[in-house]
Write a protein that holds these residues in place. Sequence first.
Motif, PDB file in Angstrom:
ATOM      1  N   ILE A 130       5.194  -2.159  -4.932  1.00 24.67           N
ATOM      2  CA  ILE A 130       4.572  -2.134  -6.264  1.00 24.67           C
ATOM      3  C   ILE A 130       3.148  -2.685  -6.203  1.00 24.67           C
ATOM      4  O   ILE A 130       2.221  -2.108  -6.792  1.00 24.67           O
ATOM      5  N   LYS A 131       2.962  -3.766  -5.478  1.00 23.00           N
ATOM      6  CA  LYS A 131       1.639  -4.370  -5.370  1.00 23.00           C
ATOM      7  C   LYS A 131       0.669  -3.446  -4.636  1.00 23.00           C
ATOM      8  O   LYS A 131      -0.521  -3.389  -4.972  1.00 23.00           O
ATOM      9  N   ARG A 132       1.162  -2.713  -3.620  1.00 22.26           N
ATOM     10  CA  ARG A 132       0.323  -1.730  -2.923  1.00 22.26           C
ATOM     11  C   ARG A 132      -0.176  -0.672  -3.895  1.00 22.26           C
ATOM     12  O   ARG A 132      -1.359  -0.276  -3.855  1.00 22.26           O
ATOM     13  N   TYR A 133       0.711  -0.217  -4.757  1.00 23.76           N
ATOM     14  CA  TYR A 133       0.328   0.814  -5.719  1.00 23.76           C
ATOM     15  C   TYR A 133      -0.773   0.310  -6.650  1.00 23.76           C
ATOM     16  O   TYR A 133      -1.776   1.004  -6.871  1.00 23.76           O
ATOM     17  N   PHE A 134      -0.606  -0.877  -7.211  1.00 23.27           N
ATOM     18  CA  PHE A 134      -1.594  -1.373  -8.168  1.00 23.27           C
ATOM     19  C   PHE A 134      -2.919  -1.723  -7.487  1.00 23.27           C
ATOM     20  O   PHE A 134      -3.989  -1.561  -8.088  1.00 23.27           O
ATOM     21  N   GLY A 224      -0.712   1.142   4.175  1.00 28.04           N
ATOM     22  CA  GLY A 224      -1.951   1.595   3.568  1.00 28.04           C
ATOM     23  C   GLY A 224      -1.841   1.808   2.064  1.00 28.04           C
ATOM     24  O   GLY A 224      -0.940   1.290   1.407  1.00 28.04           O
ATOM     25  N   GLN A 225      -2.777   2.545   1.524  1.00 29.37           N
ATOM     26  CA  GLN A 225      -2.793   2.823   0.097  1.00 29.37           C
ATOM     27  C   GLN A 225      -1.532   3.596  -0.295  1.00 29.37           C
ATOM     28  O   GLN A 225      -0.953   4.332   0.507  1.00 29.37           O
ATOM     29  N   LEU A 226      -1.135   3.417  -1.552  1.00 31.56           N
ATOM     30  CA  LEU A 226       0.074   4.086  -2.026  1.00 31.56           C
ATOM     31  C   LEU A 226      -0.175   4.691  -3.397  1.00 31.56           C
ATOM     32  O   LEU A 226      -0.534   3.994  -4.348  1.00 31.56           O
ATOM     33  N   PHE A 227      -0.008   6.003  -3.498  1.00 34.26           N
ATOM     34  CA  PHE A 227      -0.071   6.668  -4.805  1.00 34.26           C
ATOM     35  C   PHE A 227       1.005   7.748  -4.901  1.00 34.26           C
ATOM     36  O   PHE A 227       1.917   7.641  -5.697  1.00 34.26           O
ATOM     37  N   GLU A 228       0.893   8.769  -4.050  1.00 27.25           N
ATOM     38  CA  GLU A 228       1.837   9.884  -4.115  1.00 27.25           C
ATOM     39  C   GLU A 228       3.257   9.411  -3.834  1.00 27.25           C
ATOM     40  O   GLU A 228       3.519   8.694  -2.868  1.00 27.25           O
ATOM     41  N   GLY A 229       4.165   9.789  -4.707  1.00 31.97           N
ATOM     42  CA  GLY A 229       5.570   9.447  -4.532  1.00 31.97           C
ATOM     43  C   GLY A 229       5.974   8.139  -5.166  1.00 31.97           C
ATOM     44  O   GLY A 229       7.172   7.822  -5.224  1.00 31.97           O
ATOM     45  N   PHE A 230       5.009   7.372  -5.648  1.00 28.99           N
ATOM     46  CA  PHE A 230       5.352   6.093  -6.274  1.00 28.99           C
ATOM     47  C   PHE A 230       5.948   6.331  -7.655  1.00 28.99           C
ATOM     48  O   PHE A 230       5.490   7.182  -8.417  1.00 28.99           O
ATOM     49  N   SER A 231       7.003   5.583  -7.973  1.00 29.54           N
ATOM     50  CA  SER A 231       7.574   5.619  -9.328  1.00 29.54           C
ATOM     51  C   SER A 231       8.065   4.221  -9.667  1.00 29.54           C
ATOM     52  O   SER A 231       8.385   3.418  -8.785  1.00 29.54           O
ATOM     53  N   LEU A 232       8.126   3.950 -10.950  1.00 24.10           N
ATOM     54  CA  LEU A 232       8.560   2.640 -11.419  1.00 24.10           C
ATOM     55  C   LEU A 232       9.409   2.837 -12.664  1.00 24.10           C
ATOM     56  O   LEU A 232       8.942   3.379 -13.661  1.00 24.10           O
ATOM     57  N   GLY A 233      10.677   2.447 -12.585  1.00 24.91           N
ATOM     58  CA  GLY A 233      11.577   2.587 -13.726  1.00 24.91           C
ATOM     59  C   GLY A 233      12.280   3.921 -13.821  1.00 24.91           C
ATOM     60  O   GLY A 233      13.045   4.166 -14.762  1.00 24.91           O
ATOM     61  N   LYS A 234      12.060   4.814 -12.840  1.00 17.92           N
ATOM     62  CA  LYS A 234      12.647   6.166 -12.915  1.00 17.92           C
ATOM     63  C   LYS A 234      14.169   6.117 -12.831  1.00 17.92           C
ATOM     64  O   LYS A 234      14.875   6.820 -13.559  1.00 17.92           O
ATOM     65  N   GLU A 235      14.693   5.278 -11.927  1.00 20.75           N
ATOM     66  CA  GLU A 235      16.136   5.224 -11.734  1.00 20.75           C
ATOM     67  C   GLU A 235      16.842   4.756 -13.005  1.00 20.75           C
ATOM     68  O   GLU A 235      17.851   5.330 -13.409  1.00 20.75           O
TER      69      GLU A 235
END
Length: 242
Positions: A130-134, A224-235
């Motif tokens: 999560i921190k990588r994404y932000f 590294g950087q994280l964007f594609e494929g990231f989700s939060l709360g989907k499950e």
Amino acid sequence: MRLSPKDAALKFVNRYFPKCQAAVLAGSVVRGEETETSDLDVLIFDKNFSSSYRESFIEYGWAIEAFVHNLTSYQVFFHSDRDRAMPSLPKMVSEGIVIKDEGIIATIKNEANVLLAHGPEKWSEEIIRIKRYFLTDILEDYIGCLKREEGIFIANRLAELVSEFVLRTNQHWVGTSKWTVRALKNYDIHFAELFVDAFDTYYKTGDKNKVICLVNHILEPFGGQLFEGFSLGKEEASNQLK
């Protein structure tokens, strides 16, 4: 006339908290880091109070902050400080000078020292993700920003996230304001210098390259950087549909 820090603290305790079981002088004056605007941080331990509180005074030529606890309330703050990875009260207790003691400070100092030595809880893989994404999200804002007035504040936020990520992934305590760079120095003096240089360069010249390189450097060991494929709360959202 301004008294010495210890004399002022002793007079203060005797005047305002004469029945307390213990008192400790903490803060910059005990570390030899005081400035013209430094105040005295005085910790009070008094069994007669039902809960903790904080109060400010001007006495004996000093601004004085009193942090008042009973003989158990400080433990709540110890645990809270550990949860947020900012050990304000444990550090004050650990490095403070004893002003008064009826035989309880050794135990409280030991609790503080054990907590400080243990460090904050280790981040889980999910928290790191999560921190990588932000971090990636704020970095992209920073790179793409064309307005200087906005860039300054994006850089401020990025600095907070970078310091937090580095310190927490290495299980070190974090800090805010002036304690940010102090926490980084406690972790790694070389990294702290790179961190300060990168953001100082941006603030002085507008050159973003050092900050961009710094962020990518700290993210690299974690994928590294994280964007594609990231989700939060989907499950959780999907489960509600079942």
